[in-house]
Design a protein around this motif. Structure first.
Motif, short mmCIF file in Angstrom:
data_model
loop_
_atom_site.label_atom_id
_atom_site.label_comp_id
_atom_site.label_asym_id
_atom_site.label_seq_id
_atom_site.Cartn_x
_atom_site.Cartn_y
_atom_site.Cartn_z
N THR A 145 -9.24 2.91 1.94
CA THR A 145 -9.66 4.30 2.00
C THR A 145 -8.78 5.15 1.10
O THR A 145 -7.54 5.11 1.20
CB THR A 145 -9.60 4.84 3.44
OG1 THR A 145 -10.40 3.99 4.29
CG2 THR A 145 -10.13 6.26 3.52
N ASN A 190 -5.15 4.11 2.71
CA ASN A 190 -5.36 3.63 4.08
C ASN A 190 -6.34 2.45 4.06
O ASN A 190 -6.89 2.09 3.01
CB ASN A 190 -5.91 4.77 4.94
CG ASN A 190 -5.53 4.61 6.40
OD1 ASN A 190 -5.09 3.55 6.81
ND2 ASN A 190 -5.70 5.67 7.18
N TYR A 191 -6.55 1.84 5.21
CA TYR A 191 -7.48 0.72 5.29
C TYR A 191 -8.39 0.91 6.50
O TYR A 191 -8.09 1.65 7.44
CB TYR A 191 -6.75 -0.62 5.37
CG TYR A 191 -5.96 -0.82 6.64
CD1 TYR A 191 -6.52 -1.46 7.74
CD2 TYR A 191 -4.64 -0.38 6.74
CE1 TYR A 191 -5.80 -1.64 8.91
CE2 TYR A 191 -3.91 -0.57 7.89
CZ TYR A 191 -4.49 -1.19 8.98
OH TYR A 191 -3.77 -1.36 10.12
N TYR A 192 -9.53 0.20 6.46
CA TYR A 192 -10.53 0.32 7.51
C TYR A 192 -11.09 -1.07 7.81
O TYR A 192 -11.63 -1.73 6.90
CB TYR A 192 -11.64 1.28 7.05
CG TYR A 192 -12.77 1.47 8.02
CD1 TYR A 192 -12.61 2.19 9.20
CD2 TYR A 192 -14.03 0.93 7.76
CE1 TYR A 192 -13.65 2.36 10.08
CE2 TYR A 192 -15.08 1.11 8.63
CZ TYR A 192 -14.89 1.82 9.80
OH TYR A 192 -15.94 1.99 10.68
N GLN A 240 -14.26 4.70 0.04
CA GLN A 240 -13.78 3.40 0.49
C GLN A 240 -14.25 2.31 -0.47
O GLN A 240 -15.38 2.36 -0.97
CB GLN A 240 -14.28 3.10 1.91
CG GLN A 240 -13.71 4.02 2.97
CD GLN A 240 -14.21 3.70 4.36
OE1 GLN A 240 -15.26 3.07 4.53
NE2 GLN A 240 -13.46 4.11 5.38
N ARG A 273 0.84 -1.19 0.00
CA ARG A 273 0.00 0.00 0.00
C ARG A 273 0.88 1.24 0.00
O ARG A 273 1.92 1.29 0.64
CB ARG A 273 -0.91 0.04 1.23
CG ARG A 273 -2.00 -1.00 1.26
CD ARG A 273 -2.90 -0.83 2.49
NE ARG A 273 -2.12 -0.93 3.73
CZ ARG A 273 -1.83 0.11 4.50
NH1 ARG A 273 -2.24 1.34 4.18
NH2 ARG A 273 -1.13 -0.05 5.62
N LEU A 285 -6.90 8.34 -0.16
CA LEU A 285 -6.31 9.55 0.43
C LEU A 285 -6.06 10.64 -0.60
O LEU A 285 -6.00 11.82 -0.25
CB LEU A 285 -5.00 9.21 1.14
CG LEU A 285 -5.09 8.19 2.29
CD1 LEU A 285 -3.72 7.95 2.89
CD2 LEU A 285 -6.06 8.68 3.35
N ASN A 318 -0.02 5.50 0.11
CA ASN A 318 -1.01 6.60 0.11
C ASN A 318 -2.44 6.05 -0.01
O ASN A 318 -3.31 6.71 -0.59
CB ASN A 318 -0.74 7.60 -1.00
CG ASN A 318 0.53 8.41 -0.75
OD1 ASN A 318 0.81 8.83 0.37
ND2 ASN A 318 1.31 8.61 -1.79
#
Length: 243
Positions: free
Chosen positions: A145, A137-139, A218, A133, A147, A135
């Protein structure tokens, strides 16, 4: 009347001779004064020729130093220019690598599930330690996610090792505009397995699409039956790449 005859005459006649003599003397004096050469000129001074002096030693040294300074300055400027071009060329590659490394991207590796789990639909989980990964993000280990806003190439590949007797095998990329927003289906794919159960077969549902995403959007990969998925790293994957 001549001068010789004047001496033989008497006194009266001698007076006339005297006048004639005076006249002759005056005429001679006049001629002598007229015909006398002019007074000599004063001696001319000898001309002195001064040779032009060549450049002095100090002037030659100053000229040599000036030329030497110009040559040295030109050499330094040339060397400095080549050095600047050399280091600029060397820095172009790291800059390009830095720009590529700052590009938003993600290639996710699926987390393997325990066999003989109950059949249920849901989102695939991703191994965050081994996934790639940048730039992004993860959830909750399922959602990626965004950015950086922009156009993204989104791809997914889900391989199924078992068939569903009631419905075709399906996978879908779902999108949420925010963490609290409702998910929607952005892409969906199907595949089916036919044939004898004794012969192992696989089918793969693949998706590729260019999507315009905003910051905070997302994405996640959903399958209708998690128990039928082949959890091999090369068989099932998910990711995105910013264009």
């Amino acid at each position: 009347m001549t001068l010789q005859s004047c001496f033989t005459y008497h006194s009266a006649e001698r007076m006339g001779c005297h006048l004639v003599l005076i006249s002759v003397i005056m005429i001679n004096t006049y001629h002598s004064s007229v015909a006398s050469p002019p007074p000599p000129l004063p001696p001319r001074q000898s001309q002195v020729f001064i040779q032009p002096q060549g450049p002095s030693a100090s002037h030659s040294k100053n000229l040599f130093r000036s030329l030497l300074a110009v040559v040295v300055l030109h050499f330094l400027l040339t060397v400095g220019g080549f050095a600047f071009l050399y280091y600029t060329g060397r820095m172009e590659k790291p800059l390009s690598e830095a720009s590529s490394s700052s590009r938003a991207l993600a290639r996710m590796i699926v987390v393997k599930r325990i066999r003989n789990q109950e059949s249920t639909s849901g989102y695939l989980q991703w191994d965050m330690k081994h996934s790639v990964r940048s730039n992004v993000n993860y959830y909750h280990s399922s959602w990626l996610t965004v950015l950086q806003p922009g156009d993204y190439l989104v791809f997914s590949r889900v391989s199924f090792s078992k068939a569903d007797p009631k419905r075709p095998l399906a996978s879908a990329v779902k999108l949420k505009r925010g963490a609290s927003s409702k998910e929607t289906v952005a892409m969906q794919a199907y595949c089916s397995l036919n044939g004898s159960v004794s012969i192992p077969r696989l089918c793969t549902a693949s998706l590729v699409e260019v999507m315009t995403l905003e910051t905070g959007n997302q994405l996640s990969l959903w399958v209708q039956d998690l128990s039928l998925v082949d959890y091999s790293e090369t068989a099932t994957s998910f990711g995105m790449y910013k264009l």
